[in-house]
Write a protein that holds these residues in place. Structure first.
Motif, short mmCIF file in Angstrom:
data_model
loop_
_atom_site.label_atom_id
_atom_site.label_comp_id
_atom_site.label_asym_id
_atom_site.label_seq_id
_atom_site.Cartn_x
_atom_site.Cartn_y
_atom_site.Cartn_z
N SER A 141 33.76 27.02 23.49
CA SER A 141 35.02 26.46 24.04
C SER A 141 36.28 26.23 25.43
CB SER A 141 36.26 28.12 22.86
OG SER A 141 35.86 29.14 23.47
N ALA A 142 34.91 27.24 26.00
CA ALA A 142 36.25 27.10 27.50
C ALA A 142 35.23 26.65 28.56
CB ALA A 142 35.79 28.84 27.64
N ASP A 143 35.44 26.03 29.40
CA ASP A 143 35.01 25.64 30.63
C ASP A 143 35.25 26.34 31.58
OD1 ASP A 143 35.34 22.33 29.37
OD2 ASP A 143 37.63 22.82 29.60
N LEU A 144 35.74 26.96 31.77
CA LEU A 144 35.68 28.04 33.09
C LEU A 144 36.68 29.61 32.23
CD1 LEU A 144 35.10 29.51 35.68
CD2 LEU A 144 37.87 28.65 36.25
N ILE A 145 35.65 30.63 32.65
CA ILE A 145 35.55 32.05 32.34
C ILE A 145 35.60 32.82 33.45
CG2 ILE A 145 34.83 34.40 31.39
CD1 ILE A 145 33.86 32.11 29.58
N PHE A 146 37.17 33.32 33.83
CA PHE A 146 37.36 33.93 35.31
C PHE A 146 37.53 35.50 35.27
CE2 PHE A 146 41.28 34.63 37.97
CZ PHE A 146 40.07 34.21 39.57
N LEU A 147 37.27 36.22 36.37
CA LEU A 147 37.35 37.34 36.08
C LEU A 147 37.78 37.90 36.96
CD1 LEU A 147 34.85 37.16 33.98
CD2 LEU A 147 35.73 39.58 33.20
N LYS A 164 29.50 22.87 27.13
CA LYS A 164 28.12 22.34 28.20
C LYS A 164 29.01 22.22 29.98
CE LYS A 164 24.91 18.53 28.20
NZ LYS A 164 24.88 17.39 28.13
N ASN A 165 27.73 22.59 30.42
CA ASN A 165 28.58 22.39 32.07
C ASN A 165 29.39 23.68 32.31
OD1 ASN A 165 26.63 20.90 32.60
ND2 ASN A 165 28.88 18.94 31.80
N GLY A 166 29.75 24.63 31.70
CA GLY A 166 30.99 25.72 31.92
C GLY A 166 30.33 26.71 32.45
N ARG A 167 31.42 27.42 32.32
CA ARG A 167 30.88 28.46 34.14
C ARG A 167 31.43 30.04 33.73
NH1 ARG A 167 34.43 26.05 38.68
NH2 ARG A 167 35.30 24.00 37.54
N ILE A 168 30.80 30.67 34.52
CA ILE A 168 31.62 32.08 34.51
C ILE A 168 31.73 32.24 36.55
CG2 ILE A 168 31.97 34.63 34.12
CD1 ILE A 168 30.48 33.98 31.99
N CYS A 169 33.36 32.59 36.24
CA CYS A 169 33.40 32.76 38.53
C CYS A 169 34.18 34.29 37.83
CB CYS A 169 34.34 31.51 38.65
SG CYS A 169 34.06 30.61 39.05
N VAL A 170 33.76 35.68 39.20
CA VAL A 170 34.12 36.99 39.30
C VAL A 170 34.58 37.23 40.34
CG1 VAL A 170 32.99 39.14 38.78
CG2 VAL A 170 32.09 37.38 37.51
N ILE A 171 35.03 37.83 40.89
CA ILE A 171 35.92 38.03 41.54
C ILE A 171 35.72 39.09 41.60
CG2 ILE A 171 38.09 37.61 43.93
CD1 ILE A 171 38.61 35.20 42.60
N ASP A 172 36.02 40.30 42.83
CA ASP A 172 35.78 41.62 42.90
C ASP A 172 36.07 42.14 43.91
OD1 ASP A 172 36.01 43.79 41.20
OD2 ASP A 172 35.44 43.02 39.65
N TYR A 226 34.30 40.11 47.13
CA TYR A 226 32.87 38.74 46.71
C TYR A 226 33.39 37.76 45.95
CZ TYR A 226 31.61 42.53 43.23
OH TYR A 226 31.89 43.67 42.69
N PHE A 227 33.37 36.57 45.95
CA PHE A 227 33.61 35.99 44.67
C PHE A 227 32.23 34.76 44.43
CE2 PHE A 227 36.78 31.15 45.19
CZ PHE A 227 36.86 31.49 43.47
N LEU A 228 31.82 35.03 43.26
CA LEU A 228 30.53 34.63 42.36
C LEU A 228 29.95 33.83 41.54
CD1 LEU A 228 28.51 37.99 41.90
CD2 LEU A 228 28.83 36.07 44.16
N GLU A 229 30.23 32.31 41.33
CA GLU A 229 30.09 31.60 40.57
C GLU A 229 28.58 31.77 39.63
OE1 GLU A 229 30.49 27.16 39.63
OE2 GLU A 229 32.35 28.27 40.53
N PHE A 230 28.35 31.59 38.15
CA PHE A 230 27.64 31.70 37.63
C PHE A 230 27.30 30.88 36.68
CE2 PHE A 230 27.96 36.20 39.13
CZ PHE A 230 27.07 36.38 39.27
N LYS A 231 25.81 29.89 35.97
CA LYS A 231 26.10 29.23 35.61
C LYS A 231 25.20 29.99 34.06
CE LYS A 231 27.65 24.68 36.97
NZ LYS A 231 27.43 23.05 37.11
N PRO A 232 24.79 29.45 32.79
CA PRO A 232 24.01 30.14 31.97
C PRO A 232 22.28 29.45 32.16
CG PRO A 232 25.78 28.86 30.14
CD PRO A 232 26.21 28.47 31.78
#
Length: 241
Positions: free
Chosen positions: A143-149, A171-179, A227-233
């Motif tokens: 359901s999500a193109d981007l999940i952001f934390l 498909k082609n979705g990603r998760i971005c983490v800033i912490d 830090y700012f990281l972007e992940f893909k499954p």
């Protein structure tokens, strides 16, 4: 016969005592964890809004650069986990436009209520706030193109939670983490009320994502304290666990 029962009773007594001890230790550790979790809460949105949404935050948070780095397109769906008072949720809603949607999740009912009022006040019909449990985002599959934390993963720190997020990605979705980087100063002075200043290293985040079946796709270095990281499954559509 009497000696036999005496000899047999001794080991039984020892096993019984050790069993009671381990049961006590287990429940005590659970109680401590629950107490630490419950003590680190953000229940007053008006107090936190003064700091989370302060104009001075823009100097080090660099929201324009962050949003540009996400390369969002009109019509996309973004999930903001730990959205708080909406510092990024509002900006994300503008980025995806009226045909897109931002689902802002938080475990604090007061924060959710505050953000709903803010979205209505600012005319952002594409921004929806929802209350969720700390251990389950309750997102629909694919359901999500981007999940952001942003500044929220250190409260989660759980590969099993990340597996649930993987199921929610399109498909082609990603998760971005800033912490917040360990060693950084307190970015929000009001957190001084908490006895523990929770932080997690970028390496620990990378290891959690690797365990959950993700690979690091991008890493950005323009934020001074985070830090700012972007992940893909690794697989386009992860198997349901």
């Amino acid at each position: 016969m009497k000696d036999y029962f005496v000899k047999r009773a001794q080991p039984f007594s020892i096993y019984f005592i050790f069993s009671i001890f381990f049961i006590y230790a287990f429940f005590r550790s659970v109680a401590i964890a629950d107490r630490l979790s419950s003590s680190y809460r953000f229940k007053d949105p008006y107090l936190w809004a003064q700091q989370f949404d302060s104009p001075s935050r823009d100097r080090w948070q660099k929201p324009t650069a962050v949003i540009q780095s996400l390369h969002l397109k009109p019509g996309q769906k973004v999930v903001d986990i730990g959205a708080g008072t909406g510092y990024f949720a509002v900006k994300l809603a503008h980025a995806v436009g009226p045909t897109g949607e931002v689902l802002a999740l938080d475990r604090e009912s007061t924060m959710v209520s505050y953000l709903r009022k803010r979205a209505k006040k600012e005319g952002l019909k594409n921004l929806k706030a929802r209350l969720v449990h700390a251990n389950d985002p309750k997102l629909k599959r694919q359901s999500a193109d981007l999940i952001f934390l942003c500044n929220s993963y250190h409260h989660i720190h759980d590969p099993e939670y990340l597996k649930k997020l993987a199921l929610a990605l399109k498909k082609n979705g990603r998760i971005c983490v800033i912490d917040i980087k360990p060693g950084s100063p307190r970015l929000f002075p009001a957190t001084a009320q908490f006895k523990r200043h929770l932080k997690i290293s970028a390496q620990s985040v990378k290891e959690d994502f690797e365990k959950a079946g993700f690979s690091l796709d991008k890493e950005f270095f323009f934020l001074p304290y985070q830090y700012f990281l972007e992940f893909k499954p690794l697989s386009a559509f992860p198997a349901k666990s």
